[in-house]
Write an enzyme that holds these catalytic residues in place. Structure first.
Site, PDB file in Angstrom:
ATOM      1  N   LYS A 215     -25.423 -34.020 -52.449  1.00  0.00           N
ATOM      2  CA  LYS A 215     -25.150 -34.249 -51.023  1.00  0.00           C
ATOM      3  C   LYS A 215     -25.072 -35.738 -50.707  1.00  0.00           C
ATOM      4  O   LYS A 215     -24.135 -36.197 -50.056  1.00  0.00           O
ATOM      5  CB  LYS A 215     -26.271 -33.605 -50.187  1.00  0.00           C
ATOM      6  CG  LYS A 215     -26.287 -34.031 -48.731  1.00  0.00           C
ATOM      7  CD  LYS A 215     -27.390 -33.355 -47.943  1.00  0.00           C
ATOM      8  CE  LYS A 215     -28.751 -33.980 -48.023  1.00  0.00           C
ATOM      9  NZ  LYS A 215     -28.975 -35.182 -47.194  1.00  0.00           N
ATOM     10  N   ASN A 216     -26.072 -36.495 -51.172  1.00  0.00           N
ATOM     11  CA  ASN A 216     -26.165 -37.891 -50.744  1.00  0.00           C
ATOM     12  C   ASN A 216     -25.178 -38.812 -51.463  1.00  0.00           C
ATOM     13  O   ASN A 216     -25.111 -40.004 -51.147  1.00  0.00           O
ATOM     14  CB  ASN A 216     -27.597 -38.393 -50.885  1.00  0.00           C
ATOM     15  CG  ASN A 216     -28.498 -37.756 -49.831  1.00  0.00           C
ATOM     16  OD1 ASN A 216     -28.000 -37.149 -48.878  1.00  0.00           O
ATOM     17  ND2 ASN A 216     -29.803 -37.870 -50.001  1.00  0.00           N
TER      18      ASN A 216
ATOM     19  N   CYS B 159     -35.890 -39.260 -35.520  1.00  0.00           N
ATOM     20  CA  CYS B 159     -35.704 -38.291 -36.590  1.00  0.00           C
ATOM     21  C   CYS B 159     -37.061 -37.713 -36.937  1.00  0.00           C
ATOM     22  O   CYS B 159     -38.084 -38.384 -36.778  1.00  0.00           O
ATOM     23  CB  CYS B 159     -35.099 -39.019 -37.777  1.00  0.00           C
ATOM     24  SG  CYS B 159     -35.017 -38.050 -39.262  1.00  0.00           S
TER      25      CYS B 159
ATOM     26  N   ARG C 224     -36.414 -44.402 -38.461  1.00  0.00           N
ATOM     27  CA  ARG C 224     -35.147 -44.596 -39.169  1.00  0.00           C
ATOM     28  C   ARG C 224     -34.127 -45.466 -38.427  1.00  0.00           C
ATOM     29  O   ARG C 224     -33.036 -45.025 -38.069  1.00  0.00           O
ATOM     30  CB  ARG C 224     -34.528 -43.239 -39.536  1.00  0.00           C
ATOM     31  CG  ARG C 224     -35.449 -42.412 -40.386  1.00  0.00           C
ATOM     32  CD  ARG C 224     -34.823 -41.135 -40.860  1.00  0.00           C
ATOM     33  NE  ARG C 224     -33.852 -41.327 -41.922  1.00  0.00           N
ATOM     34  CZ  ARG C 224     -33.163 -40.338 -42.471  1.00  0.00           C
ATOM     35  NH1 ARG C 224     -33.323 -39.110 -42.047  1.00  0.00           N
ATOM     36  NH2 ARG C 224     -32.315 -40.594 -43.444  1.00  0.00           N
TER      37      ARG C 224
ATOM     38  N   ASP D   4     -37.576 -37.786 -51.403  1.00  0.00           N
ATOM     39  CA  ASP D   4     -36.953 -36.478 -51.185  1.00  0.00           C
ATOM     40  C   ASP D   4     -37.575 -35.372 -52.034  1.00  0.00           C
ATOM     41  O   ASP D   4     -37.201 -34.206 -51.901  1.00  0.00           O
ATOM     42  CB  ASP D   4     -35.436 -36.550 -51.458  1.00  0.00           C
ATOM     43  CG  ASP D   4     -34.703 -37.370 -50.414  1.00  0.00           C
ATOM     44  OD1 ASP D   4     -35.286 -37.619 -49.338  1.00  0.00           O
ATOM     45  OD2 ASP D   4     -33.550 -37.776 -50.671  1.00  0.00           O
TER      46      ASP D   4
ATOM     47  N   ARG E 270     -28.375 -27.497 -44.745  1.00  0.00           N
ATOM     48  CA  ARG E 270     -27.802 -28.851 -44.719  1.00  0.00           C
ATOM     49  C   ARG E 270     -27.768 -29.444 -46.124  1.00  0.00           C
ATOM     50  O   ARG E 270     -26.934 -30.305 -46.401  1.00  0.00           O
ATOM     51  CB  ARG E 270     -28.648 -29.781 -43.826  1.00  0.00           C
ATOM     52  CG  ARG E 270     -28.535 -29.468 -42.356  1.00  0.00           C
ATOM     53  CD  ARG E 270     -29.278 -30.518 -41.564  1.00  0.00           C
ATOM     54  NE  ARG E 270     -28.932 -31.836 -42.069  1.00  0.00           N
ATOM     55  CZ  ARG E 270     -29.722 -32.900 -42.025  1.00  0.00           C
ATOM     56  NH1 ARG E 270     -30.903 -32.816 -41.481  1.00  0.00           N
ATOM     57  NH2 ARG E 270     -29.322 -34.042 -42.522  1.00  0.00           N
TER      58      ARG E 270
HETATM   59  N1  EPU Z   1     -34.821 -48.729 -42.647  1.00  0.00           N
HETATM   60  C1  EPU Z   1     -34.959 -49.742 -41.721  1.00  0.00           C
HETATM   61  N2  EPU Z   1     -33.825 -50.329 -41.216  1.00  0.00           N
HETATM   62  C2  EPU Z   1     -32.573 -49.932 -41.596  1.00  0.00           C
HETATM   63  C3  EPU Z   1     -32.438 -48.915 -42.543  1.00  0.00           C
HETATM   64  C4  EPU Z   1     -33.589 -48.326 -43.053  1.00  0.00           C
HETATM   65  O1  EPU Z   1     -36.065 -50.109 -41.357  1.00  0.00           O
HETATM   66  O2  EPU Z   1     -31.599 -50.505 -41.095  1.00  0.00           O
HETATM   67  C5  EPU Z   1     -36.021 -48.096 -43.211  1.00  0.00           C
HETATM   68  C6  EPU Z   1     -36.122 -46.610 -42.896  1.00  0.00           C
HETATM   69  O3  EPU Z   1     -36.685 -46.388 -41.625  1.00  0.00           O
HETATM   70  C7  EPU Z   1     -36.976 -46.091 -44.025  1.00  0.00           C
HETATM   71  C8  EPU Z   1     -36.551 -46.988 -45.196  1.00  0.00           C
HETATM   72  O4  EPU Z   1     -35.926 -48.122 -44.631  1.00  0.00           O
HETATM   73  O5  EPU Z   1     -38.332 -46.292 -43.748  1.00  0.00           O
HETATM   74  C9  EPU Z   1     -35.586 -46.347 -46.166  1.00  0.00           C
HETATM   75  O6  EPU Z   1     -34.528 -45.720 -45.463  1.00  0.00           O
HETATM   76  P1  EPU Z   1     -33.040 -45.626 -46.017  1.00  0.00           P
HETATM   77  O7  EPU Z   1     -32.146 -46.407 -45.137  1.00  0.00           O
HETATM   78  O8  EPU Z   1     -33.020 -45.915 -47.477  1.00  0.00           O
HETATM   79  O9  EPU Z   1     -32.742 -44.075 -45.808  1.00  0.00           O
HETATM   80  P2  EPU Z   1     -31.331 -43.484 -45.456  1.00  0.00           P
HETATM   81  O10 EPU Z   1     -30.295 -44.303 -46.109  1.00  0.00           O
HETATM   82  O11 EPU Z   1     -31.248 -43.212 -44.010  1.00  0.00           O
HETATM   83  C10 EPU Z   1     -31.111 -41.950 -47.580  1.00  0.00           C
HETATM   84  C11 EPU Z   1     -30.935 -40.478 -47.829  1.00  0.00           C
HETATM   85  C12 EPU Z   1     -32.242 -39.767 -47.499  1.00  0.00           C
HETATM   86  C13 EPU Z   1     -33.339 -40.340 -48.392  1.00  0.00           C
HETATM   87  C14 EPU Z   1     -33.440 -41.867 -48.188  1.00  0.00           C
HETATM   88  C15 EPU Z   1     -34.436 -42.528 -49.111  1.00  0.00           C
HETATM   89  C16 EPU Z   1     -28.575 -40.166 -47.442  1.00  0.00           C
HETATM   90  C17 EPU Z   1     -27.503 -39.584 -46.595  1.00  0.00           C
HETATM   91  N3  EPU Z   1     -29.838 -39.985 -47.009  1.00  0.00           N
HETATM   92  O12 EPU Z   1     -31.422 -42.069 -46.193  1.00  0.00           O
HETATM   93  O13 EPU Z   1     -32.053 -38.396 -47.810  1.00  0.00           O
HETATM   94  O14 EPU Z   1     -34.577 -39.756 -48.072  1.00  0.00           O
HETATM   95  O15 EPU Z   1     -32.150 -42.457 -48.408  1.00  0.00           O
HETATM   96  O16 EPU Z   1     -34.143 -42.263 -50.430  1.00  0.00           O
HETATM   97  O17 EPU Z   1     -28.297 -40.739 -48.473  1.00  0.00           O
HETATM   98  C18 EPU Z   1     -32.495 -36.080 -47.654  1.00  0.00           C
HETATM   99  O18 EPU Z   1     -31.554 -35.891 -48.441  1.00  0.00           O
HETATM  100  O19 EPU Z   1     -33.316 -35.184 -47.341  1.00  0.00           O
HETATM  101  C19 EPU Z   1     -32.687 -37.415 -47.089  1.00  0.00           C
HETATM  102  C20 EPU Z   1     -33.430 -37.632 -46.008  1.00  0.00           C
END
Ligand code: EPU
Length: 419
Positions: free
Chosen positions: A22-23, A117, A122, A306, A398
């Site tokens: 998915k990701n 969320c 996030r 995850d 999802r």
């Molecule tokens: N964060 C910030 N500022 C930002 C972006 C992130 O503070 O601008 C923080 C977040 O709040 C969090 C940390 O950084 O505490 C890591 O978040 P990240 O941005 O890496 O998460 P994401 O990109 O929103 C993806 C996956 C998630 C997975 C995370 C961590 C996708 C579509 N989603 O989310 O997948 O948990 O990376 O590996 O790639 C899932 O599949 O169930 C899922 C939630």
């Protein structure tokens, strides 16, 4: 709303195939916006989040066809809308991934700001700061990120936090920027590398993905290609934990074992015998109850957040006590109270759960408000006495392709109750 009815107690045995990740699929679908030539994507999992992304691309003017081998062809010649509306973004935060491509290729994007969320606040500040540093003009008004840019300019970025979709958004934007962009403290997740591989097949010049420093030499245009998505390591891990919890023996095909090192190490520690053969993982618990493990989540190659909820479910029925610390998201514990309702001996202290394994959970009606938390409740249901009914399974749909069919194939007593 559909529910899952599970009668616990069956050991899982047999073989299933793992779906595409998915990701990786979500950013790669968004990356098709970077070219007006057709891109064909294979091994796309059949998931609700994929349908949402296709709907989003369709709203913007993408022509999308699915061939007889379930490969999706996306033709973005006629993109005429540059916005991701709140109605879609609120159901899927990954919609933010269209921001970088839209801005890089069309110079404008209106993307609803994702709201709060279930697993934490996030924010997307890193995405916005990076794009602003590349010359984008960004305002947030009326709940929308409104961004415009002439040609984006290459920049040397050091991210304050490691962010997966942030790295992906900036990497996509930089493919069409003027000059050499460097992203330091980049996320190293395999899905970032898969996106980079796909972009390179489209004519991008990216090196270093999979490491914490990615270099992107901007090009004038990208072109069409055909690309197959890598297998889903989290789906793989979830079925391995399910098998371990039930004392079973399973063989998972079409996966990438090398992407699961930290997860396989913890399953071995829990008592599983693991064998790897090319794209296949065999797990044999030899009928034994797992031993509890301690876990500390962190960005790749650390233990994935995850998989945290699934291991918490495993610790609930394991021998001994286990401590699990979540460091990536501040509030990813939606499963804890529901597991307690099923009889788990679990304490939540700050970002840590302390579990004393019990011999048996008891079935209960449960529900969760995020994807992996819901999956952990299904796993708990597989080993609980009597019936468990998991509500709100749209969260599971999802991210897990036909979970009830795959688990049934392994011998679980599980069925969907249409709502
Ligand atoms: N964060 C910030 N500022 C930002 C972006 C992130 O503070 O601008 C923080 C977040 O709040 C969090 C940390 O950084 O505490 C890591 O978040 P990240 O941005 O890496 O998460 P994401 O990109 O929103 C993806 C996956 C998630 C997975 C995370 C961590 C996708 C579509 N989603 O989310 O997948 O948990 O990376 O590996 O790639 C899932 O599949 O169930 C899922 C939630």
């Amino acid at each position: 709303m559909d529910k899952l009815l599970i009668r616990g107690g069956n050991g899982l045995n047999g073989e299933i195939s793992i779906s595409g990740a998915k990701n990786a699929a979500l950013p790669i679908l968004s990356a098709t916006l970077l070219t007006d030539q057709a891109v064909t994507i294979g091994n796309i999992p059949h998931l609700h989040d994929i349908t949402t992304t296709i709907e989003l691309l369709g709203l913007m003017g993408s022509q999308i066809t699915v061939d007889e081998r379930m490969r999706i062809e996306i033709d973005n010649k006629a993109i005429n809308t540059f916005s991701a509306p709140y109605e879609l973004v609120k159901t899927m935060r990954a919609s933010i991934l269209v921001l970088g491509p839209l801005l890089a290729r069309y110079g404008k994007a209106d993307v609803s700001l994702p709201g709060g969320c279930a697993i934490g606040s996030r924010p997307v500040n890193a995405h916005l700061q990076g794009l602003a540093a590349m010359g984008a003009d960004i305002v947030v008004e009326g709940g929308y990120i409104r961004a415009t840019a002439k040609r984006l300019q290459a920049v040397h970025l050091t991210l304050d936090i490691i962010t997966v979709t942030g790295t992906e958004n900036l990497m996509m934007a930089a493919t069409l920027a003027d000059g050499l962009t460097i992203i330091e403290n980049a996320a190293r997740e395999p899905e970032v590398s898969d996106l980079a591989n796909c972009l390179n097949k489209m004519g991008a010049r990216i090196s270093g993905a999979g490491g914490d420093r990615i270099e992107i030499e901007g090009v004038a245009a990208l072109h069409g290609t055909a690309y197959d998505i890598l297998p889903d390591r989290i789906e793989t891990g979830t079925y391995l934990v399910a098998a371990a919890m039930t004392g079973g023996k399973v063989r998972l095909r079409y996966t990438h074992p090398e992407l699961l090192e930290s997860v396989l190490a913890k399953l071995t520690e829990a008592g599983a015998k693991i064998d790897i053969e090319a794209d296949t993982i065999m797990l044999d618990m030899c009928g034994q109850r797992p031993k509890a493990v301690d876990i500390h989540t962190s960005p790749f190659p650390g233990f994935p957040t995850d998989m945290q909820a699934q291991f918490t479910a495993m610790n609930s029925i394991a021998q001994g006590s286990g401590i699990i610390t979540e460091t990536v998201f501040e509030n990813r514990f939606m499963h804890v109270q529901e597991l307690q309702r099923m009889g788990a001996d679990l304490k939540l202290q700050g970002n840590t759960t302390i579990t004393q394994g019990v011999e048996r959970l008891t079935g209960a009606p449960v529900m969760a408000t995020d994807l992996r938390a819901s999956a952990s409740l299904v796993l708990a249901g597989l080993v609980a006495q009597n019936e468990t009914v998991v509500d709100r399974i749209y969260h599971i749909d999802r991210g897990y392709e036909t979970i009830e069919e795959k688990l049934s194939q392994l011998g679980a007593d599980i069925r969907r109750l249409p709502g």
